[in-house]
Design an enzyme around this catalytic site. Structure first.
Site, PDB file in Angstrom:
ATOM      1  N   LEU A  71       0.828  -1.200   0.000  1.00 49.13           N
ATOM      2  CA  LEU A  71       0.000   0.000   0.000  1.00 49.13           C
ATOM      3  C   LEU A  71       0.868   1.258   0.000  1.00 49.13           C
ATOM      4  O   LEU A  71       0.733   2.122  -0.870  1.00 49.13           O
ATOM      5  CB  LEU A  71      -0.936  -0.005   1.209  1.00 49.13           C
ATOM      6  CG  LEU A  71      -1.788   1.251   1.423  1.00 49.13           C
ATOM      7  CD1 LEU A  71      -2.741   1.476   0.254  1.00 49.13           C
ATOM      8  CD2 LEU A  71      -2.566   1.146   2.741  1.00 49.13           C
ATOM      9  N   TRP A  87       8.536   0.515   2.065  1.00 49.85           N
ATOM     10  CA  TRP A  87       8.396  -0.010   3.427  1.00 49.85           C
ATOM     11  C   TRP A  87       7.627  -1.329   3.443  1.00 49.85           C
ATOM     12  O   TRP A  87       6.794  -1.575   4.308  1.00 49.85           O
ATOM     13  CB  TRP A  87       7.704   1.016   4.343  1.00 49.85           C
ATOM     14  CG  TRP A  87       8.311   2.378   4.254  1.00 49.85           C
ATOM     15  CD1 TRP A  87       7.733   3.499   3.744  1.00 49.85           C
ATOM     16  CD2 TRP A  87       9.627   2.767   4.670  1.00 49.85           C
ATOM     17  NE1 TRP A  87       8.598   4.563   3.807  1.00 49.85           N
ATOM     18  CE2 TRP A  87       9.774   4.134   4.379  1.00 49.85           C
ATOM     19  CE3 TRP A  87      10.696   2.072   5.259  1.00 49.85           C
ATOM     20  CZ2 TRP A  87      10.944   4.834   4.648  1.00 49.85           C
ATOM     21  CZ3 TRP A  87      11.864   2.768   5.518  1.00 49.85           C
ATOM     22  CH2 TRP A  87      11.977   4.131   5.222  1.00 49.85           C
ATOM     23  N   GLY A 136      23.623  -0.888  33.123  1.00 47.28           N
ATOM     24  CA  GLY A 136      24.618  -0.943  32.057  1.00 47.28           C
ATOM     25  C   GLY A 136      24.462  -2.169  31.187  1.00 47.28           C
ATOM     26  O   GLY A 136      24.674  -2.115  29.971  1.00 47.28           O
ATOM     27  N   GLU A 167       1.673   0.233   9.972  1.00 52.21           N
ATOM     28  CA  GLU A 167       0.218   0.068   9.819  1.00 52.21           C
ATOM     29  C   GLU A 167      -0.563   1.214  10.442  1.00 52.21           C
ATOM     30  O   GLU A 167      -1.577   1.005  11.103  1.00 52.21           O
ATOM     31  CB  GLU A 167      -0.219  -1.298  10.347  1.00 52.21           C
ATOM     32  CG  GLU A 167       0.366  -2.420   9.503  1.00 52.21           C
ATOM     33  CD  GLU A 167      -0.210  -3.780   9.774  1.00 52.21           C
ATOM     34  OE1 GLU A 167      -1.393  -3.871  10.162  1.00 52.21           O
ATOM     35  OE2 GLU A 167       0.530  -4.757   9.589  1.00 52.21           O
TER      36      GLU A 167
END
Length: 390
Positions: free
Chosen positions: A133, A164, A347, A370
């Site tokens: 999309l 993406w 740490g 999304e």
């Protein structure tokens, strides 16, 4: 340090079949996924063979009709499977969610003939899907997409670039939204495109801060020809199909987020119980105990929210507002909980010797994919007070 196996969550499951299913998923998570997660993520390896195992186990089509190779499972159960998988390794949980999203258009809007022809291989035949999309210039404004499909006789010719894309470059099929008409949402149509169709190619995978084992890439469509019988739904219906798919997909992201948060909490609890300072375990210090209590409460609230939305969906009732709320709350929770887990480990939390820092990096993307969480707030507000004035 290898990831610890996910700790069992006390689940309220509706049937014995669902309980057996969760038991199977936990076995796979403990034996096949968690022991290799840290090494494979560090190396950027996608576990394609594992997705073959998931397919053979019936886990890639759980919420779909068994007539076509699905599992006939309600979303209430399917989402808890996603949570278990994501707790072991987000690349796997999110991969299953994206595959389910990519299969949705055909399962919900395809013709009987299309479903008979394609769904068995998609749901249980070892195939892996991608949902196409977003584009380089149209992310949140998805209706502004520019990829075009032009009719030529009984075929469509698709040109454009999607961005993406999870499983970009490795997917066996792509659900593609392309413009076939006027500008805006009414001119978009959905297509089922084979991943190996001539003209389909992928750019190099993006270099990401997390989920390095899951390939995310641009996918190019250069004169890709598909027959009209691969058009899903009516011409111009594609954007409505895309939004409907995303309502369900957001629940998948919510469940994955709670899985990551639960894994981070489990890591923090184990560390706090064994790490000693000032002569006692750090879990005995009130300030840290309060952090753990808040983390657990946020996780339980998120789990309840996504399950409530899933039950609405299973009952055939409107659930878009609740899906946006679940995606918003659960992914924000994952970010808070993983950040606190790093803090509790001190740490060590900042080193790759422990998985807490990986959980924190992975949680970030869940607030983006999304529909960003800012978009979720817009969706929720529209349900509450109506659309914004123009």
């Amino acid at each position: 340090m290898p990831d610890r196996a996910p700790q069992p969550v006390d689940r309220q499951l509706p049937t014995d079949e669902a309980r057996d299913l969760i038991s199977l998923v936990r076995d796979i998570a403990q034996q096949e996924i968690a022991p290799h997660a840290a090494e494979e993520e560090d190396a950027g390896r996608f576990p394609r063979e594992l997705f073959g195992l998931l397919s053979r186990s019936g886990l890639l089509g759980l919420p779909y009709d068994s007539e076509y190779g699905g599992g006939d499972q309600p979303y209430e159960v399917y989402l808890q499977v996603l949570e278990e998988l994501a707790a072991a390794r987000l690349t796997v949980g999110l991969g299953v969610s994206v595959h389910t999203l990519a299969s949705y258009a055909l399962a919900a809007y395809g013709t009987k003939e299309q479903q008979v022809e394609h769904l068995p291989a998609m749901l249980g035949g070892g195939l892996l899907g991608a949902y196409c999309l977003s584009e380089p210039h149209s992310g949140s404004d998805a209706a502004a997409l520019r990829t075009k499909a032009v009719r030529e006789g009984d075929d469509w010719v698709i040109n454009g670039t999607k961005a993406w894309i999870t499983h970009g470059g490795i997917a066996d099929f792509c659900t593609v939204m392309a413009r076939t008409g006027e500008e805006g949402p009414r001119g978009i149509t959905a297509f089922l495109v084979p991943g190996d169709a001539p003209g389909v190619s992928a750019a190099a995978p993006e270099k990401k801060m997390g989920m390095k084992g899951s390939p995310t890439a641009q996918v190019h469509f250069d004169d890709v020809r598909v027959s009209d019988d691969r058009r899903i739904g009516e011409e111009g219906q594609g954007f409505a199909i895309a939004l409907s798919a995303l309502d369900s997909g957001r629940l998948g992201i919510a469940a994955c987020a709670i899985g990551v948060a639960q894994a981070a909490l489990d890591e923090a609890l184990a560390y706090a119980a064994q790490r000693r300072q000032f002569g006692k375990p750090i879990a005995d210090f009130q300030g840290l105990r309060f952090m753990l209590a808040d983390m657990a409460t946020q996780i339980e609230a998120g789990r309840a929210l996504y399950l409530a939305a899933a039950r609405l969906r299973d009952a055939g009732r409107p659930f878009a507002r609740q899906a946006a709320m679940a995606k918003l709350h659960c992914t924000d929770t994952a970010m808070r909980v993983t950040t606190d887990a790093v803090q509790i480990l001190g740490g060590y939390g900042y080193t790759a010797d422990f998985p807490a820092e990986r959980y924190m990096r992975e949680a970030k993307v869940l607030q983006i994919v999304e529909g960003t969480n800012q978009i979720q707030r817009m969706v929720i507000a529209r349900h509450l007070v109506g659309p914004e004035e123009r």
